[in-house]
Scaffold this active site. Structure first.
Site, mmCIF file in Angstrom:
data_model
loop_
_atom_site.group_PDB
_atom_site.id
_atom_site.type_symbol
_atom_site.label_atom_id
_atom_site.label_comp_id
_atom_site.label_asym_id
_atom_site.label_seq_id
_atom_site.Cartn_x
_atom_site.Cartn_y
_atom_site.Cartn_z
ATOM 1 N N TYR A 66 2.908 -15.625 3.197
ATOM 2 C CA TYR A 66 1.819 -15.012 3.952
ATOM 3 C C TYR A 66 0.937 -16.158 4.447
ATOM 4 O O TYR A 66 0.361 -16.899 3.645
ATOM 5 C CB TYR A 66 1.016 -14.041 3.095
ATOM 6 C CG TYR A 66 1.731 -12.725 2.854
ATOM 7 C CD1 TYR A 66 1.498 -11.628 3.685
ATOM 8 C CD2 TYR A 66 2.652 -12.596 1.825
ATOM 9 C CE1 TYR A 66 2.162 -10.426 3.471
ATOM 10 C CE2 TYR A 66 3.320 -11.391 1.607
ATOM 11 C CZ TYR A 66 3.068 -10.312 2.441
ATOM 12 O OH TYR A 66 3.723 -9.135 2.237
ATOM 13 N N HIS A 125 -0.665 3.205 3.503
ATOM 14 C CA HIS A 125 -0.693 2.010 2.643
ATOM 15 C C HIS A 125 -0.646 2.378 1.165
ATOM 16 O O HIS A 125 -1.437 3.177 0.668
ATOM 17 C CB HIS A 125 -1.972 1.209 2.914
ATOM 18 C CG HIS A 125 -2.107 -0.013 2.053
ATOM 19 N ND1 HIS A 125 -1.346 -1.138 2.237
ATOM 20 C CD2 HIS A 125 -2.903 -0.271 0.988
ATOM 21 C CE1 HIS A 125 -1.673 -2.050 1.337
ATOM 22 N NE2 HIS A 125 -2.608 -1.546 0.566
#
Length: 616
Positions: A234, A416
């Protein structure tokens, strides 16, 4: 007037055809019919330009899938480009990307003859030819870049061996056959090179809005970084708007992918930072690095989100997302997820997101609202569960107080959860009756999250309820999942209101009663000492059937603590503790799959293909 022949006159003699002439005419008619049929079939094969959606299947980009969706036909057309054909491949769908109990289209060759067929795998991974051939081959052609296969599949086939193509995430699987195959049954799926790709197959059929002539663009991209040689990275990069940047409306955004890295860039997001801070430090590096400034954790307001397979995102013509102006931060954080399973080295990347914005403000500001569960330890999931449900509520009391009289319009949604999440659904309820599904994903994956435009705009009025349910699987865990899970639906809507968060959690007092009850029925006490945290109390519970079912029941009837919050994280005025659960008297009926008309019994036989001799 022409003379009329008398009734007594002799009729003209009819020509007499010989048998050979009759046969000749018959076969000529058959030939004409076949030509017409071939032309018709060719006309049904979509052209290359007719496949608007595209995704690489494998990390090297040797397999590229393109597709289109026909809602009138209730079917998906696939175009599969195989750049390096060996002895065939497997392509298909399964519940979560497994090769067992999968629905497959298979191309295989013994080195001389090639075949295409619809197959399925059993619980042991053994392949079988499907008695109902629902992957319909439309064409195969060679090109300089590789072999193109074009085939069609209905959303629903009513074949118990087939996968039902639904809204939401689809787990696509592929396998490459590197050796000659003499029969379908001889394929050993555990011994082939195989992989998984997640996509949203059923894209909404949305009319692209007219874009204004004064539209400008802004590119938020990684500054020519070197992708780390590890499977998952990330990457965070800080950008900023010009000083004094006035208010604009974002009306569209699209991905920028560095050529050659299409299979490595998994998903990207642009966040705006909190306006409470005057400045944010510059940073360009891994998001999990110890060198990352802690203040970057306050850059969490989503401006744009893209995932592999997604196209450009458009705002409705009457709304735009505010960017710049007083009261907003000019600092932005780009986050890119690189998926590099082959651990490639030295790959440079400048991918990111291109924002389209305008100074001509639209009628409404778009807003983002959080629905679902409050992030709190009182909502826990026992270990070893294959199907545990948690539900968060946005109650009628909150929407009555916080929404305008004309209501709001939801046009997009981002679901999510964390790693245990398997399904997510948000339902709109009015006066105790479920009205419609806002967004649902029955094959949800936490590894594939994107903002999805809805097929139709959902109107929500004061007094309505928005109920979000998440399904979790903790079969691989040995202790309770506490705090580390989420259940959220970020809805994108207009006009923007003060309501930014409408979520719930079980009442803490009722949870305390649950711990007391567990103590009464278990030999080992769960410590109720004030200094012991809720997570520690959950961790000490022996998870027998009784304790599991009582917790499940508690979440299904106990009153809730409502968080009806403004953007300042302050609740709207009112009493929000020990609120009753919404009462649902009428639930939506599950849609019945539409079965295509059956053309009659078809032999479970593959289609032979003339691809020439394949390489060894």
């Amino acid at each position: 007037l022409p003379s009329m022949q008398s009734s007594g006159s002799k009729a003209c003699p009819c020509p007499s055809f010989k048998l050979r002439e009759v046969a000749s005419m018959y076969f000529t008619m058959i030939a004409v019919f076949l030509v017409i049929l071939v032309v018709a079939l060719q006309g049904s094969v979509p052209r290359g330009s007719d496949f608007p959606y595209k995704v690489p299947l494998d990390p090297q980009g040797l397999l590229e899938l393109s597709w289109n969706v026909s809602y009138p036909q209730q079917a998906v057309h696939f175009q599969l480009l195989i750049r390096d054909l060996q002895f065939g491949l497997l392509f298909g769908m399964s519940d979560r990307g497994e090769f067992e109990n999968a629905d497959l289209a298979v191309l295989w060759s013994d080195g001389h003859n090639s075949y295409f067929g619809d197959a399925w795998s059993d619980a042991k991974g053994q392949l079988h030819m499907d008695s109902q051939q629902d992957y319909q081959l439309l064409g195969a052609r060679r090109a300089p870049e590789g072999l193109y296969l074009v085939f069609r599949r209905a959303f629903s086939t009513c074949d118990p061996k087939d996968y039902l193509i639904e809204d939401g995430t689809v787990h696509l699987i592929y396998g490459i056959l590197e050796k000659p195959v003499h029969s379908l049954q001889s394929i050993n799926i555990s011994a082939i090179h195989r992989g998984l790709q997640r996509v949203q197959l059923l894209k909404p059929n949305i009319t692209i809005p007219v874009l204004p002539s004064n539209m400008k663009t802004m590119e938020i991209t990684a500054p020519d970084i070197v992708i780390p040689s590890q499977e998952t990275t990330y990457w965070c990069y800080m950008a900023e708007l010009p000083e004094g940047f006035p208010k604009h409306h974002i009306i569209m955004y699209e991905p920028i992918i560095t050529a050659g890295n299409e299979a490595l860039v998994h998903h990207m997001e642009v966040f705006q930072c909190a306006p409470e801070f005057d400045s944010f430090p510059h940073y360009n590096g891994p998001c999990d690095s110890k060198m990352k400034p802690e203040r970057l954790n306050y850059c969490r307001h989503v401006l744009a989100a893209w995932a592999m397979g997604a196209q450009a995102f458009y705002y409705p013509e009457e709304a735009g997302l505010a960017l710049g102006g007083p009261g907003s931060s000019r600092y932005l954080r780009l986050e890119i997820h690189y998926h590099n399973p082959l651990v490639l080295e030295g790959r440079q990347d400048s991918s990111g997101i291109r924002l389209y914005y305008t100074a001509t403000l639209r009628r409404y500001d778009a807003g983002i609202m959080e629905l679902g569960l409050v992030y709190t330890p009182v909502m826990a999931i026992p270990p070893g569960e294959d199907n545990f449900l948690l539900t968060g509520y946005c109650t009628d009391k909150c929407t009555q107080l916080a929404l305008p009289a004309a209501g709001i319009r939801i046009f997009a949604s981002q679901l999510h959860t964390h790693l245990a999440g398997r399904k997510v659904v948000t339902v709109l309820s009015r006066d105790g009756r479920e009205q419609q599904v806002v967004n649902a994903d029955g094959h949800y994956s936490p590894h594939f999250q994107e903002i999805r435009m809805l097929k139709e705009i959902v109107a929500v009025f004061p007094g309505d309820e928005l109920i979000t349910t998440c399904t979790y699987n903790t079969e691989d865990r040995s202790r309770a999942t506490v705090v580390s899970e989420m259940c959220v639906n970020y809805i994108h809507y207009y006009p923007q209101t003060q309501l930014e968060l409408c979520k719930s959690a079980v009442d803490p007092g009722y949870l305390h009663r649950y711990f007391n009850l567990v103590n009464r029925f278990n030999d080992e006490e769960v410590c109720m000492c004030p200094q012991v945290s809720v997570p520690q109390q959950f961790y000490s519970i022996p998870w027998n059937t009784f304790n599991r079912e009582v917790l499940r029941s508690l979440y299904g009837f106990a009153p809730i603590s409502m968080h009806c919050n403004k953007s300042s994280a302050v609740r709207f005025p009112g009493e929000w503790e020990k609120q009753p659960l919404p009462t649902i008297t009428t639930r939506l009926r599950k849609p019945t799959p539409r079965c295509p008309p059956t053309p009659g019994p078809q032999p479970a036989a593959p289609v032979p293909l003339k691809l020439g001799k394949l390489r060894k």
